[in-house]
Design an enzyme around this catalytic site. Structure first.
Site, PDB file in Angstrom:
ATOM      1  N   LYS A 100       0.836  -1.183   0.000  1.00  0.00           N
ATOM      2  CA  LYS A 100       0.000   0.000   0.000  1.00  0.00           C
ATOM      3  C   LYS A 100       0.883   1.249   0.000  1.00  0.00           C
ATOM      4  O   LYS A 100       2.015   1.148   0.474  1.00  0.00           O
ATOM      5  CB  LYS A 100      -0.968   0.016   1.175  1.00  0.00           C
ATOM      6  N   TYR A 159      -4.380   4.346   6.366  1.00  0.00           N
ATOM      7  CA  TYR A 159      -4.826   3.347   7.348  1.00  0.00           C
ATOM      8  C   TYR A 159      -6.147   3.764   7.988  1.00  0.00           C
ATOM      9  O   TYR A 159      -7.015   2.923   8.246  1.00  0.00           O
ATOM     10  CB  TYR A 159      -3.758   3.136   8.436  1.00  0.00           C
TER      11      TYR A 159
END
Ligand code: NAD
Length: 451
Positions: free
Chosen positions: A196, A281
């Site tokens: 990510k 996140y």
């Protein structure tokens, strides 16, 4: 070729070939691929003919690996029922049946977390390395037993297609390089696990998904929190509505940095600042625990004037997301604040709090629940796992069983569409409606087994 065509033929053959070794099976698979590609049906039995007709182009052979684990070993019990019982005995696959990974980029995450984690995996093993620094790669290869012929540079990377020991390429490079190495890896016929954030833009994400679909390989984004027990437990408690319906979420992920020359502070390599690196996140985990997608976003952005760290990328973003159920999530991320990673979900009859929510370890789940005139507090103690090992083994499981990953490319694309809306809102100073959201649930594979 569509994925289900492959599933049908491979699953028949997995059953039939359970007794042969993986190497033997792969070499047979290679023959069938060659026969199919030439269009000459030389196979004799009816079943073989179906396989030869269906497999028309090379696919990463791991989708056809035979999958069989021995029955669970159970040891004699000795602990009192008041203590936690031992975890089941780990049941790793024999090395020749595990999925082989090539790690691309040997920086902090690879050397400090991923490579050590692979050695605790049960279905995965380290097979190859890709790096631009030969001396470092030589050292790492010696430490972890990677053969010299399985070490590649960025220039020789494409030759990985000829390496039967590599089933998956795990991309751990700066964000701006994810697309190129995914597309090249897919063309080499390998499955892709990508760190990510998935890329720099939603456009790049779409190219990555297309490239993997075209090559008939799987694509997973490494959202480790979705494979972490405490965060999964909190999601389960929310789903069961034990605290009543969720009403609002607060989430923050902050850390500080000091090196303006690092790629994280260069727009071309990082795509952005705090938001795609750590704010992601808050965004991804909120979507995961709520199980719904935002419909509107409002954001503020700030960078301290004159700070050389933030000439190309942002320091601070704060945003709100409105969800169809009426929940509002208030999120913030900052690259110039002492480390702080937490969220709290406020519900009708209590709250659920996660400290160290996005950290590599140390998650602390506490709850409060209204009970008449009392408020019951609970600290939910759970065994920790290695999040990296869990996500890597999940991807291997998908390959062994030919199922979709729980966090496929579409999950990464969705976050990029939402991050683009966050930047747009901050730029324009007004809310942005989300019209183009991907229906992520439709793309997700089965829930991972977290041991
Ligand atoms: P890093 O800077 O420590 O490592 C990057 C590696 O890429 C280095 O080995 C570097 O030599 C190599 N590289 C190749 N070309 C480069 C170039 N042009 N410029 C700079 N480096 C180049 O970074 P990292 O912290 O390991 O992050 C790598 C990826 O992992 C990023 O996408 C990051 O977002 C992601 N990440 C994920 C987590 C997680 O918890 N899942 C944590 C940290 C990083």
């Amino acid at each position: 070729m569509k994925e289900n065509e492959l599933t049908d033929t491979s699953s028949t053959n997995i059953k039939e070939k359970e007794n042969i070794s993986r190497k033997g099976f792969l070499s047979m698979t290679g023959k069938y691929v060659a026969i199919g590609a030439m269009g000459n049906l030389v196979a004799t039995s009816g079943k073989d003919r179906v396989l030869a007709q269906t497999v028309k182009k090379p696919v990463s052979p791991a989708t056809m690996v035979p999958y069989k684990q021995e029955d669970q070993i159970v040891l004699e019990k000795w602990k009192s029922e008041y203590d936690q019982q031992s975890a089941p005995v780990p049941m790793p696959l024999p090395p020749d049946q595990r999925i082989g990974y090539a790690i691309v980029g040997l920086g902090h995450l690879s050397l400090e977390e991923i490579i050590p984690a692979i050695h605790t995996c049960k279905k995965s093993k380290l097979a190859a390395l890709v790096s631009g620094t030969p001396d470092k790669m030589k050292k790492v290869a010696a430490q972890y037993g990677v053969k010299p012929e399985n070490c590649y540079s960025y220039e020789t990377y494409d030759q990985i297609k000829n390496n039967q020991e590599v089933d998956v390429i795990y991309i751990v490079l700066p964000n701006g390089m994810h697309k190129e190495y995914t597309v090249r890896g897919a063309k080499a016929g390998k499955h892709i696990l990508c760190e990510k954030p998935m890329a720099n833009t939603s456009e790049e994400c779409r190219e990555m998904i297309d490239a993997c679909n075209k090559a008939n390989v799987k694509l997973m984004i490494a959202y480790r929190i979705q494979y972490q027990p405490h965060n999964r437990k909190l999601r389960e408690l929310l789903q069961k509505k034990e605290f009543g319906p969720a009403k609002f979420v607060e989430a923050a992920n902050c850390q500080s940095s000091a090196n303006p020359d690092h790629w994280r502070h260069k727009k071309k390599l990082a795509g952005g600042g705090a938001l795609p690196d750590i704010g992601l996140y808050c965004l991804n985990t909120t979507r995961f625990i709520l199980g719904e997608e935002p419909t509107e976003i409002f954001a503020y952005q700030y960078s301290t004037p004159g700070n050389p760290l933030f000439t190309e990328v942002e320091e601070f973003i704060s945003w709100q997301m409105r969800f169809p159920s009426g929940v509002i999530a208030s999120c913030a991320t900052n690259y110039n604040v002492h480390e702080s990673r937490r969220y709290r979900v406020h519900c009708e009859r209590g709250w659920l709090n996660m400290d160290k929510a996005y950290a590599y370890k140390g998650q602390d789940l506490t709850t409060a629940k209204a009970n008449g005139k009392l408020e019951l507090h609970e600290n939910i103690g759970m065994a920790e796992n290695n999040q990296f090992a869990a996500e890597i083994d999940h991807f291997s499981e998908c390959i062994l069983k030919n199922t979709k990953p729980f966090t496929p490319g579409e999950e990464g694309l969705q976050d990029h569409l939402l991050m683009e809306a966050i930047y747009q809102s901050a730029r324009e100073g007004k809310p942005v409606k989300i019209n183009a959201a991907v229906k992520v649930a439709e793309h997700r594979g089965p829930e991972p087994e977290i041991g």
